[in-house]
Scaffold this motif. Sequence first.
Motif, PDB file in Angstrom:
ATOM      1  N   LEU A 148       0.839  -1.191   0.000  1.00 47.59           N
ATOM      2  CA  LEU A 148       0.000   0.000   0.000  1.00 47.59           C
ATOM      3  C   LEU A 148       0.880   1.250   0.000  1.00 47.59           C
ATOM      4  O   LEU A 148       1.815   1.336   0.785  1.00 47.59           O
ATOM      5  N   GLY A 149       0.581   2.189  -0.879  1.00 49.40           N
ATOM      6  CA  GLY A 149       1.367   3.418  -0.915  1.00 49.40           C
ATOM      7  C   GLY A 149       2.659   3.278  -1.695  1.00 49.40           C
ATOM      8  O   GLY A 149       3.470   4.202  -1.728  1.00 49.40           O
ATOM      9  N   THR A 150       2.876   2.127  -2.312  1.00 43.10           N
ATOM     10  CA  THR A 150       4.054   1.957  -3.162  1.00 43.10           C
ATOM     11  C   THR A 150       3.599   1.939  -4.620  1.00 43.10           C
ATOM     12  O   THR A 150       2.400   1.907  -4.903  1.00 43.10           O
ATOM     13  N   SER A 151       4.572   1.919  -5.526  1.00 43.56           N
ATOM     14  CA  SER A 151       4.195   1.867  -6.934  1.00 43.56           C
ATOM     15  C   SER A 151       3.916   0.432  -7.388  1.00 43.56           C
ATOM     16  O   SER A 151       3.571   0.197  -8.536  1.00 43.56           O
ATOM     17  N   LEU A 152       4.049  -0.523  -6.475  1.00 44.81           N
ATOM     18  CA  LEU A 152       3.786  -1.920  -6.835  1.00 44.81           C
ATOM     19  C   LEU A 152       2.295  -2.223  -6.648  1.00 44.81           C
ATOM     20  O   LEU A 152       1.663  -1.656  -5.760  1.00 44.81           O
ATOM     21  N   PRO A 153       1.744  -3.124  -7.456  1.00 50.24           N
ATOM     22  CA  PRO A 153       0.315  -3.437  -7.299  1.00 50.24           C
ATOM     23  C   PRO A 153       0.054  -4.221  -6.016  1.00 50.24           C
ATOM     24  O   PRO A 153       0.856  -5.074  -5.640  1.00 50.24           O
ATOM     25  N   VAL A 154      -1.055  -3.901  -5.361  1.00 48.01           N
ATOM     26  CA  VAL A 154      -1.451  -4.671  -4.179  1.00 48.01           C
ATOM     27  C   VAL A 154      -2.084  -5.960  -4.680  1.00 48.01           C
ATOM     28  O   VAL A 154      -3.093  -5.935  -5.385  1.00 48.01           O
ATOM     29  N   GLU A 155      -1.475  -7.080  -4.341  1.00 51.61           N
ATOM     30  CA  GLU A 155      -1.949  -8.374  -4.838  1.00 51.61           C
ATOM     31  C   GLU A 155      -2.051  -9.365  -3.686  1.00 51.61           C
ATOM     32  O   GLU A 155      -1.349  -9.225  -2.691  1.00 51.61           O
ATOM     33  N   PRO A 156      -2.905 -10.385  -3.848  1.00 50.43           N
ATOM     34  CA  PRO A 156      -3.050 -11.369  -2.764  1.00 50.43           C
ATOM     35  C   PRO A 156      -1.877 -12.349  -2.722  1.00 50.43           C
ATOM     36  O   PRO A 156      -2.011 -13.515  -3.050  1.00 50.43           O
ATOM     37  N   ILE A 157      -0.744 -11.857  -2.304  1.00 49.38           N
ATOM     38  CA  ILE A 157       0.457 -12.699  -2.268  1.00 49.38           C
ATOM     39  C   ILE A 157       0.649 -13.195  -0.841  1.00 49.38           C
ATOM     40  O   ILE A 157       0.979 -12.412   0.055  1.00 49.38           O
ATOM     41  N   ALA A 158       0.434 -14.490  -0.638  1.00 49.17           N
ATOM     42  CA  ALA A 158       0.559 -15.042   0.714  1.00 49.17           C
ATOM     43  C   ALA A 158       1.998 -15.440   1.011  1.00 49.17           C
ATOM     44  O   ALA A 158       2.385 -15.583   2.171  1.00 49.17           O
ATOM     45  N   ASP A 159       2.774 -15.593  -0.022  1.00 46.64           N
ATOM     46  CA  ASP A 159       4.154 -16.055   0.131  1.00 46.64           C
ATOM     47  C   ASP A 159       5.068 -14.878   0.511  1.00 46.64           C
ATOM     48  O   ASP A 159       5.288 -13.969  -0.280  1.00 46.64           O
ATOM     49  N   PHE A 173      10.231  -6.030  -2.310  1.00 47.77           N
ATOM     50  CA  PHE A 173      10.222  -4.933  -1.339  1.00 47.77           C
ATOM     51  C   PHE A 173      11.393  -3.980  -1.604  1.00 47.77           C
ATOM     52  O   PHE A 173      12.545  -4.401  -1.678  1.00 47.77           O
ATOM     53  N   ASP A 174      11.084  -2.713  -1.743  1.00 41.07           N
ATOM     54  CA  ASP A 174      12.118  -1.749  -2.103  1.00 41.07           C
ATOM     55  C   ASP A 174      11.627  -0.351  -1.713  1.00 41.07           C
ATOM     56  O   ASP A 174      10.582   0.101  -2.198  1.00 41.07           O
ATOM     57  N   LEU A 175      12.376   0.320  -0.838  1.00 40.26           N
ATOM     58  CA  LEU A 175      11.925   1.639  -0.365  1.00 40.26           C
ATOM     59  C   LEU A 175      11.758   2.635  -1.508  1.00 40.26           C
ATOM     60  O   LEU A 175      10.959   3.560  -1.401  1.00 40.26           O
TER      61      LEU A 175
END
Length: 447
Positions: free
Chosen positions: A276-287, A295-297
Amino acid sequence: MTTVTRFAPSPTGRLHVGNIRTALHNWMLARKHGGTFLLRIDDTDAERSREEYVEAIRTDLAWLGMVPDDEERQSERLAKYDRAFEALRDAGRVYPCYETQQELELKRKIRLGRGLPPIYDRGALELSDEDRAAKEADGIAPHWRFKLDHDEQIGWDDGVRGTQKFDPAQLSDPVVRRADNSWLYMLPSAVDDLDMGVTHVLRGEDHVSNTAVQIQMFTALIAAQHNAQQIPAFAHEALLVGKEGKLSKRLGSLGCDAFRERGIEPSAIVALLARLGTSLPVEPIADRAALLETFDLTTFGRAPARFEDTELERINAAIVHQMDFAEVADRLPVGMDEAGWHAIRPNLSHVPEAADWWRLVTGPIEQPDFSAEDRDYLAEAAGLLEWGDDPWTALTGRLKEATGRKGKALFLPLRQALTGMDHGPDMGELLPLIGKDEARARLLGQS
Ligand code: GLU
């Protein structure tokens, strides 16, 4: 250099979704780089800190799967703060002040009236030894301020916000210790970050101006204590806001208990808050490993991150649909086996709903009133019911041939008679679970 991060909650309440997000990002930063994630309990405020909250913080982190590598408590480190304080005092970097709250408020108003920034005027630095002695003889104990070095411009390269610059002359010398000798947050935190070898301080942007001051504290502490400690890197993430776009009260009280009660999976919270709040899509990734991978600031945005329940629900349902039987077995109704879980899983938004759906298998169910025509049709179905590998396909195939029905007319009365509902799990998976005798009884309206 090993990455060391810390999550430093004050145990004055339960963790809320904003704290959880900060904890998660610190956990991720450490895990991503094979580093150490510390839990530091900021409990110098003895009056407001509660042991039950310390316990709850541990329990919540464990539930979320973010177990710290180590735990420190500020209340057990007071002697260290004393020593650091004395070193700073001897170096002239903390000084005693005697103003009352009212005096400070008056000074503030006067400065504002003159169009000056409402910062502390350093009046206490003008006091002579005699003035101080007189105050103390009057029973006025001093509080202590950290003396910012006005000649040393403050700057850092923030992991989220980029280059940050502050003019120390525009900042108030912060109070670090109260007249009763208790600590404010700033100095103990700086002492600990140095002492614990914290390499990255990642926290909310409400701490940006604290960082400006703390950078000078770090420098002063290193100089005064003659050690080789390193100032950490800083990153300040944009705050979490509610649907309305504002910091909402609701978010401030939304924590693990509420999530758990709603049947939200920890991995859904983690998947959402990780991105959330990043440029990456929010996806249902359980892993978690997959989440850590990306993950990248530098993907973190400057705009407030908007937390929406509907998004959490969407991620949760998608994660539930991927969960293996083994992961949920101990939370399922008695008797519900792997086949049952597979039949019912696609219908769930939350795992606890499995109990309601499982009642379709165990009964009793409540059928609608069927027309006489449908009753005859269902009786015919009961006669044609046979038990093989795939009784549902066999039954519907035979019925189609025998009655000429198709589509809804073919399927819906069967589903209604067998489950009491118009929609629900795949009948091909459900029928074997209901069993032949019970299915026949339901078709005949005798269940
Ligand atoms: N105890 C502080 C807080 O909860 C810690 C802030 C920090 O991360 O330095 O605001």
